[in-house]
Design a protein around this motif. Sequence first.
Motif, PDB file in Angstrom:
ATOM      1  N   UNK A  64       0.831  -1.207   0.000  1.00  0.00           N
ATOM      2  CA  UNK A  64       0.000   0.000   0.000  1.00  0.00           C
ATOM      3  C   UNK A  64       0.865   1.256   0.000  1.00  0.00           C
ATOM      4  N   UNK A  65       1.986   1.235   0.703  1.00  0.00           N
ATOM      5  CA  UNK A  65       2.890   2.377   0.654  1.00  0.00           C
ATOM      6  C   UNK A  65       3.443   2.569  -0.750  1.00  0.00           C
ATOM      7  N   UNK A  66       3.817   1.485  -1.427  1.00  0.00           N
ATOM      8  CA  UNK A  66       4.303   1.584  -2.798  1.00  0.00           C
ATOM      9  C   UNK A  66       3.255   2.193  -3.711  1.00  0.00           C
ATOM     10  N   UNK A  67       2.013   1.799  -3.503  1.00  0.00           N
ATOM     11  CA  UNK A  67       0.924   2.339  -4.318  1.00  0.00           C
ATOM     12  C   UNK A  67       0.773   3.849  -4.099  1.00  0.00           C
ATOM     13  N   UNK A  68       0.857   4.261  -2.857  1.00  0.00           N
ATOM     14  CA  UNK A  68       0.774   5.695  -2.559  1.00  0.00           C
ATOM     15  C   UNK A  68       1.940   6.466  -3.179  1.00  0.00           C
ATOM     16  N   UNK A  69       3.157   5.962  -2.999  1.00  0.00           N
ATOM     17  CA  UNK A  69       4.335   6.675  -3.501  1.00  0.00           C
ATOM     18  C   UNK A  69       4.340   6.769  -5.022  1.00  0.00           C
ATOM     19  N   UNK A  70       3.799   5.760  -5.684  1.00  0.00           N
ATOM     20  CA  UNK A  70       3.810   5.782  -7.150  1.00  0.00           C
ATOM     21  C   UNK A  70       2.994   6.940  -7.721  1.00  0.00           C
ATOM     22  N   UNK A  71       2.089   7.480  -6.927  1.00  0.00           N
ATOM     23  CA  UNK A  71       1.292   8.619  -7.376  1.00  0.00           C
ATOM     24  C   UNK A  71       2.160   9.829  -7.713  1.00  0.00           C
ATOM     25  N   UNK A  72       3.333   9.911  -7.096  1.00  0.00           N
ATOM     26  CA  UNK A  72       4.188  11.080  -7.303  1.00  0.00           C
ATOM     27  C   UNK A  72       4.943  11.036  -8.631  1.00  0.00           C
ATOM     28  N   UNK A  73       4.959   9.904  -9.295  1.00  0.00           N
ATOM     29  CA  UNK A  73       5.672   9.811 -10.569  1.00  0.00           C
ATOM     30  C   UNK A  73       5.012  10.764 -11.567  1.00  0.00           C
ATOM     31  N   UNK A  74       5.795  11.663 -12.099  1.00  0.00           N
ATOM     32  CA  UNK A  74       5.385  12.764 -13.006  1.00  0.00           C
ATOM     33  C   UNK A  74       4.754  13.929 -12.260  1.00  0.00           C
ATOM     34  N   UNK A 131      -3.028   6.563   4.203  1.00  0.00           N
ATOM     35  CA  UNK A 131      -3.465   7.951   4.234  1.00  0.00           C
ATOM     36  C   UNK A 131      -3.082   8.668   2.941  1.00  0.00           C
ATOM     37  N   UNK A 132      -3.855   9.654   2.514  1.00  0.00           N
ATOM     38  CA  UNK A 132      -3.547  10.382   1.276  1.00  0.00           C
ATOM     39  C   UNK A 132      -2.165  11.027   1.316  1.00  0.00           C
ATOM     40  N   UNK A 133      -1.566  11.168   0.152  1.00  0.00           N
ATOM     41  CA  UNK A 133      -0.236  11.762   0.058  1.00  0.00           C
ATOM     42  C   UNK A 133      -0.194  13.199   0.564  1.00  0.00           C
ATOM     43  N   UNK A 140       6.624  13.451   2.793  1.00  0.00           N
ATOM     44  CA  UNK A 140       7.938  13.319   3.444  1.00  0.00           C
ATOM     45  C   UNK A 140       7.766  12.995   4.926  1.00  0.00           C
ATOM     46  N   UNK A 141       6.812  13.623   5.591  1.00  0.00           N
ATOM     47  CA  UNK A 141       6.579  13.329   7.007  1.00  0.00           C
ATOM     48  C   UNK A 141       6.187  11.871   7.196  1.00  0.00           C
TER      49      UNK A 141
END
Length: 292
Positions: A64-74, A131-133, A140-141
């Motif tokens: 789930x963390x990977x899924x959230x972080x992938x949103x930042x690509x681009x 939680x939402x990005x 970062x927090x």
Amino acid sequence: MSHETHTAAPHGDHSLDSFGDAAASATRVTPGNALRPEDIALAKEVPAEEVAQYAVRLGDDALILAQRLSHWISRAPELEEDIALGNIALDVLGHARSFLAYAGHAWGKTEDDLAYWRDEDEFRSLWIVEQPNGDFGTTIARQLVVSVYQYLLYSGLTASSDPTLAAIAQKAIKEVDYHRDHAVQWTLRLGDGTEESHARMQAALTLVWPYVDEMFDDDALIDALGDAAVRPSSLRAEFERQIASVLEEATLTVPDVPRASGGGRHGEHTEHLGYILAEMQVLARKHPGATW
């Protein structure tokens, strides 16, 4: 790429097993040092039921963390952060694959079965990872909190009496060490930066902090696992020491906010997980068994 597609996956590919050469090479290590997800999938070593349940918890956190972080690509503030956050997402996806592949052997399931064919109440991830990005400071927090926690957790898990869990942790800790450093450096830059960046980073910590306590909850599964697992409560003191040191240097403070109830380890989640799973699982469920 839509808001939360399969984590950093190539377009049109819904298999965790088919993340391509980049993901495979990112998780390849010297034999005897640690295991690749592919090695674990092929080994067919069957974990005890309690060990499998524990591996699912750790795998779900990472997935789930990977899924959230992938949103930042681009979408990251600068190109280097596109690459950095994308690489962190791939790292934690690799951890998810390893833990879920191992857990799946207990029930005759693959990592894809566990990722794409469980419902919301069957996931065992912590509330903090779903939680939402928010803005970049909030991400970062969250990453600071999670990476410090995971570094301590995997450090302890390298001594697990279960050799496969120990091998996964040995691989993962090297990557989480980078994740932790990345989050620390950004926390220092934003916290001790401009008046605006300081205020937003402090606000980000306030948003994230209610979800911290859940990470350190012990329960009956932890009691049953003994030295195969790491007791979460045993990590709390060192976590607080490391976080306090970073925040002091960043001129930030630990927020004084009430705890969110938590319940992710037992299938009780916030409303956000359902939206993550709906998007993450849609291709696999709409076209079961499809390959490209």
